[in-house]
Motif scaffolding. Structure first.
Motif, short mmCIF file in Angstrom:
data_model
loop_
_atom_site.label_atom_id
_atom_site.label_comp_id
_atom_site.label_asym_id
_atom_site.label_seq_id
_atom_site.Cartn_x
_atom_site.Cartn_y
_atom_site.Cartn_z
N PRO A 172 0.82 -1.22 0.00
CA PRO A 172 0.00 0.00 0.00
C PRO A 172 0.85 1.27 0.00
O PRO A 172 2.00 1.25 0.45
N ASN A 173 0.29 2.34 -0.51
CA ASN A 173 0.98 3.64 -0.46
C ASN A 173 0.07 4.72 0.12
O ASN A 173 0.35 5.91 -0.01
N ASP A 174 -1.01 4.27 0.77
CA ASP A 174 -1.97 5.21 1.35
C ASP A 174 -1.50 5.65 2.74
O ASP A 174 -2.10 5.28 3.75
N VAL A 175 -0.42 6.42 2.79
CA VAL A 175 0.11 6.86 4.07
C VAL A 175 -0.64 8.11 4.53
O VAL A 175 -1.19 8.86 3.71
N PRO A 176 -0.71 8.34 5.83
CA PRO A 176 -1.39 9.54 6.33
C PRO A 176 -0.71 10.82 5.81
O PRO A 176 0.50 10.85 5.59
N SER A 177 -1.50 11.87 5.66
CA SER A 177 -0.95 13.15 5.22
C SER A 177 -0.17 13.81 6.34
O SER A 177 -0.33 13.48 7.53
N GLN A 178 0.66 14.75 5.99
CA GLN A 178 1.48 15.45 6.97
C GLN A 178 0.61 16.18 7.97
O GLN A 178 0.98 16.34 9.15
N GLU A 179 -0.57 16.62 7.54
CA GLU A 179 -1.46 17.38 8.42
C GLU A 179 -1.99 16.53 9.58
O GLU A 179 -2.42 17.06 10.60
N MET A 180 -1.95 15.20 9.43
CA MET A 180 -2.48 14.32 10.47
C MET A 180 -1.46 14.05 11.57
O MET A 180 -1.79 13.46 12.59
N VAL A 181 -0.21 14.48 11.37
CA VAL A 181 0.85 14.19 12.33
C VAL A 181 0.76 15.13 13.52
O VAL A 181 0.79 16.35 13.36
N GLU A 182 0.61 14.55 14.72
CA GLU A 182 0.52 15.36 15.94
C GLU A 182 1.60 15.03 16.95
O GLU A 182 1.61 15.59 18.05
N ILE A 183 2.50 14.12 16.61
CA ILE A 183 3.58 13.77 17.52
C ILE A 183 4.90 14.35 16.99
O ILE A 183 5.01 14.68 15.80
N ASP A 184 5.88 14.47 17.86
CA ASP A 184 7.16 15.08 17.48
C ASP A 184 8.15 14.07 16.93
O ASP A 184 9.03 14.41 16.14
N SER A 185 8.05 12.83 17.39
CA SER A 185 8.99 11.79 16.96
C SER A 185 8.30 10.44 17.04
O SER A 185 7.62 10.15 18.02
N GLY A 186 8.45 9.63 16.00
CA GLY A 186 7.82 8.32 16.02
C GLY A 186 7.29 7.93 14.66
O GLY A 186 7.90 8.20 13.63
N VAL A 187 6.12 7.31 14.66
CA VAL A 187 5.54 6.81 13.41
C VAL A 187 4.03 6.99 13.43
O VAL A 187 3.37 6.81 14.46
N PHE B 112 -3.25 5.13 12.88
CA PHE B 112 -2.64 4.93 14.19
C PHE B 112 -1.43 5.86 14.32
O PHE B 112 -0.89 6.35 13.32
N GLU B 113 -1.03 6.13 15.53
CA GLU B 113 0.19 6.88 15.79
C GLU B 113 0.89 6.28 16.99
O GLU B 113 0.25 5.73 17.89
N LEU B 114 2.21 6.39 16.98
CA LEU B 114 3.00 5.77 18.03
C LEU B 114 4.28 6.58 18.26
O LEU B 114 5.15 6.62 17.39
N PRO B 115 4.37 7.28 19.40
CA PRO B 115 5.61 8.02 19.69
C PRO B 115 6.77 7.06 19.89
O PRO B 115 6.64 6.06 20.61
N LEU B 116 7.91 7.35 19.26
CA LEU B 116 9.10 6.52 19.39
C LEU B 116 10.33 7.43 19.41
O LEU B 116 10.37 8.44 18.72
N SER B 117 11.32 7.03 20.16
CA SER B 117 12.58 7.77 20.17
C SER B 117 13.44 7.30 18.99
O SER B 117 13.09 6.36 18.27
N THR B 118 14.56 7.96 18.81
CA THR B 118 15.48 7.60 17.73
C THR B 118 15.90 6.14 17.86
O THR B 118 16.23 5.66 18.94
N GLY B 119 15.85 5.41 16.75
CA GLY B 119 16.25 4.00 16.79
C GLY B 119 15.76 3.24 15.58
O GLY B 119 15.17 3.81 14.65
N THR B 120 15.99 1.93 15.58
CA THR B 120 15.57 1.03 14.52
C THR B 120 14.55 0.05 15.08
O THR B 120 14.79 -0.56 16.14
N TYR B 121 13.43 -0.13 14.38
CA TYR B 121 12.33 -0.91 14.92
C TYR B 121 11.70 -1.80 13.84
O TYR B 121 11.73 -1.49 12.65
N TYR B 122 11.10 -2.90 14.31
CA TYR B 122 10.23 -3.73 13.48
C TYR B 122 8.79 -3.47 13.91
O TYR B 122 8.49 -3.47 15.12
N LEU B 123 7.91 -3.27 12.94
CA LEU B 123 6.49 -3.03 13.23
C LEU B 123 5.65 -4.19 12.71
O LEU B 123 5.76 -4.56 11.54
N LEU B 124 4.83 -4.76 13.57
CA LEU B 124 3.84 -5.76 13.19
C LEU B 124 2.48 -5.30 13.70
O LEU B 124 2.38 -4.74 14.80
N ALA B 125 1.47 -5.52 12.91
CA ALA B 125 0.11 -5.15 13.31
C ALA B 125 -0.72 -6.41 13.46
O ALA B 125 -0.61 -7.35 12.66
#
Length: 357
Positions: free
Chosen positions: A126-141, A184-197
């Motif tokens: 998929p390429n249906d990513v959220p728009s920039q306007e939907m971002v309310e966190i400072d760091s994460g995904v 969905f939104e998830l605050p995360l600090s700097t790093g490398t992560y695996y995401l599973l839903a």
């Protein structure tokens, strides 16, 4: 003249011995890994069951990343059929096709001596990513989860910092359930992560997936979060097929334990999960968790290796047992241990639960 002939004869003998040694070594399996390899066959299809060509990528369990360096890569034929030979062991299986991707939902999977059949269902990237306007966190995904191109509500995104947990359990953290737009939104600090839903129709956040639940793996795993940046992603979800329950006895390997859970009066207890551990304290993450017991209190666990195991039956998952929770350990012997041979299918195991106080 005679000296040269003797030297020549010795060289011939050496070459003959070397050739014989090489042949014997190859026949005996000294170099030919294929002699001891287990065949893995299967088919690549879409979620609708339509065969598609693609490539299967395999990583051994000890791998440090699933981003690069697959130990085995094999292309299917035009009907989606593939075959490869692997040493007995545990592996991660992924697949890719033109605009398609698959993560095998039972990863990591055990490959026994006799081999396995693994069919992989590919979903569109998929390429249906959220728009920039939907971002309310400072760091994460922030992201969107979809199934068959439509948003999926109620999915929880699990974050893992590496592969040490086999990408199972609660991981480093989890998001709130996705909303009606799959967001969905998830605050995360700097790093490398695996995401599973995962979406469990039972409403629970952890435990084994059942038929009709959903699982999704971010195709771009591992995800790198840079300082004060927010990654925008899309995760495709795939419904767990109903045949997963049909093959529960061998779903995770050729060894299994089956039995019943009852109360102190001997009455069967429904809705209890049985957890399998390989250490006596039973404080770490369990190796396997059963589906809830049925009306007759029956449970079934399958796993790959023989060994000494410890069983716990409980009504809730995660944390220590709470007051009022139904809980019980395997108590057929003094050390609460259950020894299972590889390939054994133990029947008639009994666990008794009572309320904790």
């Amino acid at each position: 003249m005679w000296g040269r002939s003797v030297a020549s004869m010795n060289r011939v003998k050496f070459i003959v011995v070397l050739i014989c040694f090489t042949v014997v070594g190859m026949v005996g399996g000294g170099w030919a890994s294929s002699v001891n390899a287990a065949p893995v066959t299967g088919r690549l299809t879409t979620a609708a069951g339509v065969a598609v060509p693609g490539e299967v990528l395999v990583w051994p369990l000890a791998s440090r990343t699933l981003a690069t360096g697959a130990s085995h890569r094999v292309k299917s034929d035009k009907e989606g059929l593939y075959r490869l030979d692997l040493a007995v062991g545990d592996y991660y299986f992924l697949a890719q096709g033109e605009g398609l991707f698959a993560y095998y939902g039972r990863n990591p999977v055990h490959i026994p001596e006799e081999g396995s059949t693994l069919n992989l269902s590919l979903v569109p990237r998929p390429n249906d990513v959220p728009s920039q306007e939907m971002v309310e966190i400072d760091s994460g995904v922030v992201g969107r989860v979809t199934t068959a191109g439509k948003p999926l509500a109620g999915a929880i995104i699990f974050v893992y910092p590496d592969l040490s947990s086999r990408l199972k359990g609660a991981g480093l953290g989890m998001s709130a359930p996705s909303d009606s737009d799959g967001f969905f939104e998830l605050p995360l600090s700097t790093g490398t992560y695996y995401l599973l839903a995962r979406k469990r129709n039972s409403g629970q956040s952890i435990g084994p997936l059942a038929a009709g639940d959903f699982i999704g793996y971010l195709p771009d795993n591992p995800l790198v979060i840079k300082e004060e940046t927010v990654a925008r992603v899309a995760i495709p979800m795939l419904e767990v097929p109903h045949r997963v329950e049909k093959f529960a006895a061998s779903l995770f390997g050729g060894s299994s334990v089956a039995g019943t859970v009852t109360d102190l009066d001997g009455n069967p207890v429904a809705g209890i999960r049985v957890l399998l551990y390989d250490e006596a304290t039973m404080l770490a993450r369990p190796l396997h968790v059963s589906q809830p017991t049925d009306a007759q209190g029956r449970f079934l666990l399958s796993f790959a290796d023989g060994g000494t195991y410890y069983l716990v039956a409980r009504a809730e998952l995660g944390g220590t047992p709470q007051p009022g929770e139904l809980y019980g350990q395997y108590n057929e012997n003094q050390d609460h241990a259950l020894t299972i041979k590889e390939g054994e299918q133990r029947q008639g195991v009994k666990l008794v639960v009572e309320e904790m106080w």
